[in-house]
Write an enzyme that holds these catalytic residues in place. Sequence first.
Site, PDB file in Angstrom:
ATOM      1  N   ARG A 112      28.440 -89.633  64.203  1.00 29.25           N
ATOM      2  CA  ARG A 112      29.095 -88.317  64.183  1.00 29.25           C
ATOM      3  C   ARG A 112      29.629 -88.086  65.587  1.00 29.25           C
ATOM      4  O   ARG A 112      28.849 -87.902  66.535  1.00 29.25           O
ATOM      5  CB  ARG A 112      28.093 -87.232  63.780  1.00 29.25           C
ATOM      6  N   HIS A 139      36.456 -86.217  57.663  1.00 32.05           N
ATOM      7  CA  HIS A 139      35.049 -85.979  57.290  1.00 32.05           C
ATOM      8  C   HIS A 139      34.875 -86.450  55.832  1.00 32.05           C
ATOM      9  O   HIS A 139      34.666 -85.656  54.924  1.00 32.05           O
ATOM     10  CB  HIS A 139      34.738 -84.497  57.412  1.00 32.05           C
ATOM     11  N   GLN A 142      31.756 -85.440  53.502  1.00 32.93           N
ATOM     12  CA  GLN A 142      31.817 -84.066  53.025  1.00 32.93           C
ATOM     13  C   GLN A 142      32.685 -83.946  51.787  1.00 32.93           C
ATOM     14  O   GLN A 142      32.300 -83.325  50.790  1.00 32.93           O
ATOM     15  CB  GLN A 142      32.362 -83.141  54.120  1.00 32.93           C
ATOM     16  N   ASP A 230      37.698 -73.722  55.681  1.00 29.83           N
ATOM     17  CA  ASP A 230      36.761 -74.158  56.712  1.00 29.83           C
ATOM     18  C   ASP A 230      36.918 -73.218  57.901  1.00 29.83           C
ATOM     19  O   ASP A 230      37.806 -72.356  57.926  1.00 29.83           O
ATOM     20  CB  ASP A 230      37.058 -75.603  57.120  1.00 29.83           C
ATOM     21  N   CYS A 269      32.580 -76.173  53.582  1.00 30.13           N
ATOM     22  CA  CYS A 269      31.644 -77.217  54.000  1.00 30.13           C
ATOM     23  C   CYS A 269      30.492 -76.676  54.844  1.00 30.13           C
ATOM     24  O   CYS A 269      29.498 -77.383  55.031  1.00 30.13           O
ATOM     25  CB  CYS A 269      32.380 -78.315  54.748  1.00 30.13           C
ATOM     26  N   ARG A 297      25.595 -83.065  49.317  1.00 28.55           N
ATOM     27  CA  ARG A 297      25.690 -83.976  50.455  1.00 28.55           C
ATOM     28  C   ARG A 297      24.558 -85.002  50.396  1.00 28.55           C
ATOM     29  O   ARG A 297      24.756 -86.192  50.686  1.00 28.55           O
ATOM     30  CB  ARG A 297      25.609 -83.194  51.780  1.00 28.55           C
TER      31      ARG A 297
END
Length: 338
Positions: A112, A139, A142, A230, A269, A297
């Site tokens: 990450r 991402h 996700q 987001d 998310c 997830r």
Amino acid sequence: MTPKMSSDTSPKHFLDLDALDAQTLRTIIDAAAEIKRKGKVPKSLGVPQGAVLAMIFERPSTRTRVSFEVAMHQLGGVSIVLHAQDMQLGRGETVADTARVLSRYVDAVMLRTGPHATLTELAGNASIPVINGLTARSHPCQVMADVMTFEELKGPIKGRTIAWIGDANNVATSWVHAAARFGFTLHIAAPAGFAPSAELLAWARGQGARIEVSESALEAATGADCVVTDVWVSMDDNDESKRKAALRPFQVDGAVMKAAKMDAIFMHCLPAHRGDEVSAEVIDGPQSAVWDEAENRLHVQKAILAWCLGTGRQRAKRGTAKRSPVKRPAAKRRGTKR
């Protein structure tokens, strides 16, 4: 000893949705859904017991860290958490050298980070699978969970309409990739300067994706099966006041959800900022699927790890293959099934 991949086998990296074909992504989604239904990980996925995942965090995390750590535990393996400041990587060791060393110790790496180039350099020098836990570009983990959530609540995503409202950030990029791979229409509403790049849109449309971009949240949401947004200010953004001013008309509120289909769902998310990108009435309302999305997830992470480390595929159900009319010894009969 840690179970290692054979040296003549190329590692199966999970770097971006555009780097994998539609069938591979469908296999992972279907495996995740099956894992969730059964409440356990089928042995047919072929994950070696005792496998070790190294998780490198150069960016903060809640869902990514917990879901991967729990996923690895439930797969019968273990995880190691590494922060850049605790590694020689944070003191000048190259990404390439880090990749080579970790390849001798563990079975997979989840990264990450910020620069996407860090991810690709790590993968390019690793002899074990590398997984994109988030970069400034994308991402993918996700959005795999998002697709799973949509199909869990609404049925197949192919042919449906998804509306992305707000900054076309790294998560939005993975939604664009997903539109090309899963065959749904994507409406994007973003102010000038916050829209997807021309290069990304050209790639997606060249893959046959149906992408529409506008500067109207209501227009993008009209007729949508799902509305997604987001945060307006991401980890590396340093122009908070400017961004919030530009994105204010793109809040997902009750009016935006009313423009979508009556049974549309809302996804985010997380973490969320109520009163900015989404109103409290929406994220805490009956159309919100954010908690299912967050849970998924975990299941998607297990399926991604199973694909990287094992077969990632469910064994065909017994009785589906045609039986031979000739009687054979039991051992041979079992051996002919696939």
